[in-house]
Design a protein around this motif. Structure first.
Motif, PDB file in Angstrom:
ATOM      1  N   PHE A 165       1.387  -1.009   0.033  1.00 36.91           N
ATOM      2  CA  PHE A 165       0.154  -0.201  -0.511  1.00 36.91           C
ATOM      3  C   PHE A 165       1.070   0.605  -0.244  1.00 36.91           C
ATOM      4  O   PHE A 165       2.005   1.343   0.563  1.00 36.91           O
ATOM      5  N   PRO A 166       0.492   2.176  -0.858  1.00 30.87           N
ATOM      6  CA  PRO A 166       0.811   3.091  -0.280  1.00 30.87           C
ATOM      7  C   PRO A 166       1.163   3.944   0.780  1.00 30.87           C
ATOM      8  O   PRO A 166       0.264   4.285   1.360  1.00 30.87           O
ATOM      9  N   LYS A 167       2.402   5.441   0.819  1.00 26.45           N
ATOM     10  CA  LYS A 167       1.962   5.653   2.274  1.00 26.45           C
ATOM     11  C   LYS A 167       0.923   6.537   2.777  1.00 26.45           C
ATOM     12  O   LYS A 167       0.199   6.566   4.043  1.00 26.45           O
ATOM     13  N   SER A 168       0.264   7.210   2.076  1.00 25.76           N
ATOM     14  CA  SER A 168      -1.052   8.109   1.607  1.00 25.76           C
ATOM     15  C   SER A 168      -1.791   6.904   2.527  1.00 25.76           C
ATOM     16  O   SER A 168      -2.654   7.338   2.914  1.00 25.76           O
ATOM     17  N   ALA A 169      -1.336   5.400   2.711  1.00 20.74           N
ATOM     18  CA  ALA A 169      -3.057   4.476   2.853  1.00 20.74           C
ATOM     19  C   ALA A 169      -3.726   5.059   5.056  1.00 20.74           C
ATOM     20  O   ALA A 169      -3.295   3.952   5.736  1.00 20.74           O
ATOM     21  N   ASN A 170      -1.598   5.757   5.497  1.00 25.65           N
ATOM     22  CA  ASN A 170      -1.913   5.659   6.572  1.00 25.65           C
ATOM     23  C   ASN A 170      -1.918   4.412   7.983  1.00 25.65           C
ATOM     24  O   ASN A 170      -3.079   3.775   8.288  1.00 25.65           O
ATOM     25  N   LEU A 171      -0.750   3.677   7.291  1.00 27.28           N
ATOM     26  CA  LEU A 171      -0.898   2.197   7.653  1.00 27.28           C
ATOM     27  C   LEU A 171      -0.211   1.941   9.178  1.00 27.28           C
ATOM     28  O   LEU A 171      -0.437   0.666  10.138  1.00 27.28           O
ATOM     29  N   GLU A 172       0.274   3.729   9.504  1.00 25.55           N
ATOM     30  CA  GLU A 172       1.161   3.194  10.804  1.00 25.55           C
ATOM     31  C   GLU A 172       1.139   3.242  12.062  1.00 25.55           C
ATOM     32  O   GLU A 172      -0.048   4.446  12.033  1.00 25.55           O
ATOM     33  N   SER A 173       0.664   2.723  13.365  1.00 23.42           N
ATOM     34  CA  SER A 173       0.284   2.200  14.529  1.00 23.42           C
ATOM     35  C   SER A 173       1.094   2.343  14.911  1.00 23.42           C
ATOM     36  O   SER A 173       1.794   1.788  15.240  1.00 23.42           O
ATOM     37  N   ALA A 174       0.491   3.147  16.105  1.00 16.07           N
ATOM     38  CA  ALA A 174       1.034   2.501  17.537  1.00 16.07           C
ATOM     39  C   ALA A 174       0.751   1.320  18.884  1.00 16.07           C
ATOM     40  O   ALA A 174       0.810   0.349  19.298  1.00 16.07           O
ATOM     41  N   GLY A 175      -0.551   0.857  17.566  1.00 15.97           N
ATOM     42  CA  GLY A 175      -0.513  -0.526  18.160  1.00 15.97           C
ATOM     43  C   GLY A 175      -2.467  -0.697  17.532  1.00 15.97           C
ATOM     44  O   GLY A 175      -3.247   0.658  17.246  1.00 15.97           O
ATOM     45  N   MET A 176      -3.141  -1.562  17.502  1.00 18.11           N
ATOM     46  CA  MET A 176      -4.669  -2.267  17.351  1.00 18.11           C
ATOM     47  C   MET A 176      -4.973  -3.083  18.061  1.00 18.11           C
ATOM     48  O   MET A 176      -4.524  -3.352  18.697  1.00 18.11           O
ATOM     49  N   ALA A 177      -6.378  -3.061  18.350  1.00 20.86           N
ATOM     50  CA  ALA A 177      -7.300  -3.801  18.978  1.00 20.86           C
ATOM     51  C   ALA A 177      -8.244  -4.236  18.814  1.00 20.86           C
ATOM     52  O   ALA A 177      -9.225  -2.735  17.696  1.00 20.86           O
ATOM     53  N   TYR A 178      -8.865  -5.231  18.687  1.00 18.59           N
ATOM     54  CA  TYR A 178      -9.976  -5.560  19.067  1.00 18.59           C
ATOM     55  C   TYR A 178     -11.089  -5.433  19.687  1.00 18.59           C
ATOM     56  O   TYR A 178     -10.962  -5.159  20.992  1.00 18.59           O
ATOM     57  N   ASN A 179     -12.179  -4.537  19.238  1.00 16.83           N
ATOM     58  CA  ASN A 179     -13.707  -4.395  20.548  1.00 16.83           C
ATOM     59  C   ASN A 179     -14.710  -4.822  20.690  1.00 16.83           C
ATOM     60  O   ASN A 179     -15.155  -4.936  19.708  1.00 16.83           O
ATOM     61  N   PRO A 180     -15.234  -6.096  21.805  1.00 17.71           N
ATOM     62  CA  PRO A 180     -15.386  -6.752  21.471  1.00 17.71           C
ATOM     63  C   PRO A 180     -17.335  -6.411  21.443  1.00 17.71           C
ATOM     64  O   PRO A 180     -18.264  -7.263  21.832  1.00 17.71           O
ATOM     65  N   LYS A 181     -17.298  -5.291  21.721  1.00 15.60           N
ATOM     66  CA  LYS A 181     -18.597  -4.084  22.123  1.00 15.60           C
ATOM     67  C   LYS A 181     -18.978  -3.743  20.763  1.00 15.60           C
ATOM     68  O   LYS A 181     -20.715  -4.496  20.662  1.00 15.60           O
ATOM     69  N   ASP A 182     -18.128  -3.720  19.857  1.00 13.49           N
ATOM     70  CA  ASP A 182     -18.781  -3.731  18.580  1.00 13.49           C
ATOM     71  C   ASP A 182     -18.457  -4.625  17.088  1.00 13.49           C
ATOM     72  O   ASP A 182     -18.449  -4.544  16.126  1.00 13.49           O
ATOM     73  N   GLY A 183     -17.650  -5.146  17.604  1.00 13.69           N
ATOM     74  CA  GLY A 183     -17.226  -6.158  17.154  1.00 13.69           C
ATOM     75  C   GLY A 183     -15.927  -5.477  15.288  1.00 13.69           C
ATOM     76  O   GLY A 183     -16.107  -6.225  14.342  1.00 13.69           O
ATOM     77  N   LYS A 184     -15.404  -4.570  15.883  1.00 15.37           N
ATOM     78  CA  LYS A 184     -14.817  -3.269  15.028  1.00 15.37           C
ATOM     79  C   LYS A 184     -13.348  -3.620  15.794  1.00 15.37           C
ATOM     80  O   LYS A 184     -13.128  -4.015  16.869  1.00 15.37           O
ATOM     81  N   VAL A 185     -12.104  -3.053  14.515  1.00 10.22           N
ATOM     82  CA  VAL A 185     -10.764  -3.371  15.037  1.00 10.22           C
ATOM     83  C   VAL A 185     -10.314  -1.456  15.040  1.00 10.22           C
ATOM     84  O   VAL A 185     -10.574  -1.018  13.831  1.00 10.22           O
TER      85      VAL A 185
END
Length: 582
Positions: A165-185
């Motif tokens: 993916f290109p730089k513009s995708a902004n995929l760098e993160s300090a971390g990602m996690a799953y939220n069990p309350k709404d089923g989203k990451v």
């Protein structure tokens, strides 16, 4: 570009302060060593002619660490990668492989794929699968930065897919996690290219400082959701935050927390914690985020400015820091599903300072890390009811990880989330069918920075023999269903050659076993390349009209044959009949 991390933990007890058995697992983050510590290794096994690639055993992979409430074991690779699984040679005392041959090519490719398990821009575990994001910088220019996204089976370590993916995708993160309350990451993503706020653009003195020139747009952290199938990031936070965030985690109640790096000039006290002149704990600061608004959860306090004027400031809802300094490097944190109030954190021992040989509190060199603790890592637990942290134990050989999860007790376990894209439907999806006469060709216009997928369909009685993209053998990247996805297109002119081999089993012809049967034909610019042939093998090339174009006896394992382009050729070599269009 920032660091990467991943690690896992399985909580069998209900409280973290009592003795318990916890299994932490995660993706190993390569930590730079100036003294060549022995757990950062790469063992070159040798060239595999069947796969047409070099095979190495590397330190990257999924690791586990068992914690019994007293001290964690040294991290160990799980699944393990052993040379004996796919090669009959031995590793000598110098770290090289001597003797032997490949015994399992599939296993060799699997072991070699761990070269790609790098999450230096973030990683996440969800429901038995792992997504790693690796940033790479082509020609050392920030504008050409690319993200390589790879998806893995967390149990077997199998590589499921790979995209760029290109730089513009902004995929760098300090971390990602799953939220069990709404089923989203969710993730705390580093967003670039946003419009600068007016308080900056209206400041006439701002752009006088070249070091702070941000004329190309703002950059900072924001809470976002991410679709792990498409890697589409959607920002929730209205603006961005400029804190040096190092972790992000969500508990079973759907509450999100992040830690900042904590640098301090203060010398740690007897309990290992740092405090300011008022005795208040400093160091890494815990923040909570509201996932609906993307904003920090803050509380108002009365403050006094430099002119003595009283004003209202807004600070973290946690009244003091964790008490531990930790460097601005990739780290990770996670919650167990069974305990929403305690967060595991694999972080650094301190801010990179210590007592030097002259008795001064100062920066210390990398090569002394084993004795000065500058880059040692530790397992911490953070009490999210107070924001206070407890250092549980040092981690042997300062292993770090690009994400954390709890093995067998993660919030995403048994959810319906799946990171893989759905299979392409040959019968119902849309395709561009490219065909060409011998006297011309069709060029498909493509966009630089994107990858393209093709369905390779052999005629009845034929099978895929080889696929070459830009003179590189990519046959191993073709899926079982016949799909091939190119790397990200970076050149103006790119070539994709597909060779089809007569399928003797399908046509009922008895295959003749003979030396040289492993020979492979590759399409290259200006002709064909024969790989894996044995001296004495005969090569014959025919045009579509049956006229012989070339005939020769091969003398080595690799031979290049010059042929005219824009033509279909039938090649006979060893016991194979192969068709290829150049």
């Amino acid at each position: 570009m920032k660091r990467s991390l991943l690690f896992a933990a399985a909580l069998l007890g209900c409280t973290l302060l009592n003795a318990q058995n916890v299994k932490l697992k995660g993706v190993y983050q390569n930590n730079r060593f100036d003294d060549h510590a022995d757990h950062n290794y790469s063992t070159y096994v040798g060239w595999n002619y069947a796969l047409n690639r070099a095979i190495s055993i590397v330190s990257q992979g999924i690791y586990a660490m068992d914690y019994d409430g007293n001290s964690p074991t040294a991290p160990y690779k799980e699944p393990a990668v052993e040379l004996s699984d796919f090669h009959s040679g031995e590793i000598n005392k110098y770290g090289g492989v001597v003797g032997g041959e490949y015994t399992d090519n599939d296993k060799a490719l699997w072991a070699n794929n761990f070269n790609l398990m790098v999450g230096n821009s973030g990683a996440v575990y969800v429901n038995g699968q792992i997504v790693t994001v690796m940033s790479r910088d082509e020609q050392s220019t920030t504008d050409e930065e690319l993200f390589a996204v790879r998806k893995w089976d967390a149990k077997t370590g199998n590589l499921l897919s790979s995209e760029t993916f290109p730089k513009s995708a902004n995929l760098e993160s300090a971390g990602m996690a799953y939220n069990p309350k709404d089923g989203k990451v969710y993730g705390l993503f580093y967003i670039t290219g946003l419009p600068l706020p007016t308080e900056i653009t209206e400041d006439p003195d701002y752009f006088e400082d070249e070091d702070d020139d941000m004329t190309d747009g703002d950059a900072g952290y924001a809470i976002c959701t991410i679709d792990l199938k498409t890697m589409q990031v959607t920002r929730i936070t209205p603006g961005v935050y400029y804190d040096n965030f190092i972790t992000f985690a969500i508990n079973s109640e759907g509450r999100a927390f992040a830690l900042t790096s904590g640098g301090s000039s203060a010398v740690p006290e007897a309990d290992g914690k740092v405090r300011d002149i008022n005795g208040k704990q400093t160091g890494a600061q815990l923040y909570e985020f509201d996932l609906k608004t993307g904003r920090k959860v803050l509380v108002p306090i009365e403050a006094i400015d430099e002119n003595g004027e009283v004003y209202t400031d807004y600070v973290s809802s946690f009244s003091q820091g964790t008490g531990y300094c930790s460097q601005y490097k990739r780290q990770a944190a996670c919650f167990s599903k069974s305990n929403p109030n305690k967060m595991y954190w694999v972080g650094y021992f301190n801010s990179g300072k210590g007592i030097n040989a002259w008795g001064s509190w100062s920066d210390l060199s990398d090569k002394d890390w084993k004795t000065n603790g500058k880059y040692d890592t530790c397992l911490y637990e953070v009490d999210i009811t107070t924001g206070d942290a407890t250092r549980l134990s040092m981690i042997e050989n300062r292993y770090t990880f690009s994400a954390l999860w709890v093995d067998g007790d993660d919030n995403s376990d048994d959810s319906d989330i799946n990171v893989e894209k759905p299979e392409v439907d040959v019968d119902n999806d849309s395709f561009i069918i490219l065909s060409t006469a011998d006297n011309g060709g069709i060029w498909q216009q493509v966009e630089s920075g994107k990858a393209y997928t093709y369905y390779l369909e052999p005629a009845v009685g034929w099978k895929i023999h080889s696929v070459t993209f830009n003179n590189q053998d990519v046959t191993a990247d073709v899926t079982e269903k016949g799909f091939y996805t190119t790397p990200e297109v970076s050149s103006r002119l790119n070539t994709l050659f597909v060779a089809f081999e007569e399928d003797k089993e399908d046509t009922g012809v008895q295959a003749v076993k003979q030396a040289g049967s492993e020979v492979k034909l590759l399409g290259i610019a200006g002709g064909i390349r024969v790989v894996g042939a044995q001296a004495g093998d005969k090569l014959e090339v025919y045009g579509v009209d049956g006229r012989m174009v070339s005939s020769q006896t091969l003398s080595g394992r690799q031979t290049d044959i010059a042929l005219d382009s824009k033509a279909l050729y039938i090649v006979k070599v060893a016991n194979k009949v192969i068709k290829i269009r150049l």
